[in-house]
Design a protein around this motif. Structure first.
Motif, short mmCIF file in Angstrom:
data_model
loop_
_atom_site.label_atom_id
_atom_site.label_comp_id
_atom_site.label_asym_id
_atom_site.label_seq_id
_atom_site.Cartn_x
_atom_site.Cartn_y
_atom_site.Cartn_z
N VAL A 3 0.88 -1.17 0.00
CA VAL A 3 0.00 0.00 0.00
C VAL A 3 0.92 1.22 0.00
O VAL A 3 1.53 1.56 1.01
CB VAL A 3 -0.92 0.02 1.23
N PHE B 265 -1.52 -1.67 -4.09
CA PHE B 265 -2.45 -0.54 -4.00
C PHE B 265 -1.64 0.76 -4.08
O PHE B 265 -0.56 0.87 -3.49
CB PHE B 265 -3.19 -0.55 -2.66
N LEU C 285 -9.41 4.35 -0.68
CA LEU C 285 -8.48 3.24 -0.52
C LEU C 285 -8.89 2.34 0.63
O LEU C 285 -8.92 1.11 0.50
CB LEU C 285 -7.08 3.79 -0.26
N LEU D 66 -9.49 -1.64 0.60
CA LEU D 66 -8.47 -2.43 1.28
C LEU D 66 -9.08 -3.29 2.39
O LEU D 66 -8.77 -4.48 2.52
CB LEU D 66 -7.40 -1.51 1.85
N LEU E 262 0.69 -6.96 4.98
CA LEU E 262 0.49 -5.68 4.32
C LEU E 262 1.61 -4.71 4.69
O LEU E 262 1.87 -4.47 5.87
CB LEU E 262 -0.85 -5.07 4.70
N VAL F 34 2.67 -0.79 4.46
CA VAL F 34 2.10 0.54 4.25
C VAL F 34 3.23 1.55 4.29
O VAL F 34 3.93 1.67 5.30
CB VAL F 34 1.05 0.87 5.32
#
Length: 431
Positions: free
Chosen positions: A330, A360, A380, A384, A394, A396
């Protein structure tokens, strides 16, 4: 303690009610009966506007040019602050200065642990460094100073203030290009930390990635470097290696943290610190939020959302690729990359597509950064949270954009700590 009643290295009229403080701040919101206030000029207003508020909050003293109660009155508060910092820095037995395009905070945290040193808090600006030196220069312990720059000439100013005994460059990559102009400009500006001031020698060290830019300078890390760790193993549980025969285990760490640990052990060895003691302290290092902090659970969240540059994002994606399970990146905008920012975002996005199973992107350059692109953070998050499932990992990461308004942050996709918090809340709701 910061005591304005002791002899000062500048001319000042000290109000009889002024008293010692534990800390200094230039932010009036942090003032308390133990935290004194420094009234500095700012980009849009002068700190003098907040002197009365600082006094009302109980400031032990105020460094200012105003004639007010508890004032340490000087013609120029900024010049006085720097003079005070230089005096106190001279009392420290060892000062390590750390800079780089990525990994500064991580390196700082590990070096401080290995040396049992005081280290800079989050901010790394000139006022923050000056306050840190005043507060702790006379503590008798080593100091580790993070030295970030975003304009030409700034490193020379910082080096003149800090006068590091050891200068470290963690990495080199495109960051702050709007002001520094090019990779060559970054190499030149950051390289100032490797040179002494007024004939003072400096022990210079550069990370393995930066070594190509600084021929002949001692390097650290793994592989073909001057000071090398050996037998590196990185798993989702953490990193392990050996340094000078001493085993090192770093829970929930990746290669970047392991390289910082090699730097830390190199400096500990040079300072005469027993390596087993230093290695034990490294195992307990906890970096601030947003710097590759792993949150395991039904799905794992890697919070690396404090800041981003192309070299830092690639390193984080390298770490993500080593995890088991479905790997999701992300990514948000990287700031201050100048006229080539679209190309740099596209390069990072292509790298993400080869290192993550699902990508993403959010805000400006969302389409470059991820297969699933969203204009804003709320959009988003909806997608998500609907997608994430048990066993996912994930990552970020984005530039934090701390000077932007909340509205701008949401629109451009920076400040992705919001996404981290939402993911953790959703995960905990599942457990």
């Amino acid at each position: 303690m910061v005591d304005p009643l002791l002899p000062l290295p500048f001319a000042a009229a000290v109000h009889p009610e002024a008293r010692p403080a534990r800390r200094l701040t230039w932010d009036s919101r942090e003032v308390s009966p133990e935290v004194a206030f420094v009234a500095l000029p700012g980009e849009s207003m002068h700190g003098n506007r907040f002197v009365e508020a600082a006094l009302a909050a109980g400031a032990p003293f105020v460094l200012t040019d105003l004639d007010v109660p508890r004032a340490v009155r000087v013609p120029d508060a900024h010049s006085a602050l720097l003079a005070w910092a230089r005096e106190q820095r001279a009392l420290s037995p060892l000062v390590v200065g750390v800079t780089g395009s990525a990994g500064k905070t991580t390196a700082k945290s590990f070096v401080a642990a290995a040396l049992d040193a005081h280290f800079m808090p989050v901010f790394n600006t000139m006022p923050a460094i000056a306050c840190f030196l005043i507060e702790l220069g006379a503590s008798g312990r080593p100091l580790v100073v993070e030295m970030g720059i975003d304009r030409l000439g700034e490193m020379a100013e910082l080096v003149d203030l800090v006068r590091p005994d050891v200068g470290v460059i963690t990495s080199i990559g495109p960051a702050h290009l709007e002001q520094l102009g090019s990779i060559e400009g970054i190499v030149r500006e950051k390289g100032v930390i490797l040179r002494g001031v007024d004939g003072q020698p400096v022990r210079a060290l550069v990370g393995a990635q930066a070594a190509a830019y600084y021929a002949g300078v001692d390097s650290y890390g793994f592989g073909d470097v001057t000071h090398a760790g050996e037998d590196l193993t990185v798993t989702p549980q953490g990193a392990s290696f050996r340094f000078a025969g001493v085993p090192v285990t770093l829970p929930l760490a990746a290669r970047v943290q392991a390289e910082a640990a090699v730097l830390a052990l190199t400096l500990a060895q040079q300072a005469g610190v027993p390596l087993p003691e230093a290695a034990a302290r490294l195992a307990a290092v906890s970096v601030p939020g947003g710097r590759y902090r792993v949150h395991p659970g039904r799905f794992t969240v890697i919070d690396d959302a404090y800041n981003a540059s192309p070299v830092a994002v690639r390193a984080a994606l390298d770490a993500l690729s080593g995890w088991q399970g479905r790997r999701i990146s992300v990514l948000g905008r990287m700031l201050e990359l100048g006229p080539t920012e679209q190309e740099l975002h596209a390069g990072v996005g292509a790298y993400a597509r080869t290192h993550a199973d699902l990508t993403f992107g959010v805000g400006a350059f969302a389409a470059e950064l991820g297969e699933r692109a969203f204009a804003s953070v709320p959009e988003l998050l909806d997608a998500l949270l609907a997608e994430v499932r048990e066993g996912d990992v994930l990552l970020v990461k984005a530039s934090r954009g701390i000077s932007w308004t909340p509205e701008k942050r949401a629109q451009e996709g920076v400040g992705l700590d919001v996404v981290v918090n939402a993911l953790l809340a959703a995960r905990d709701g599942l457990e």
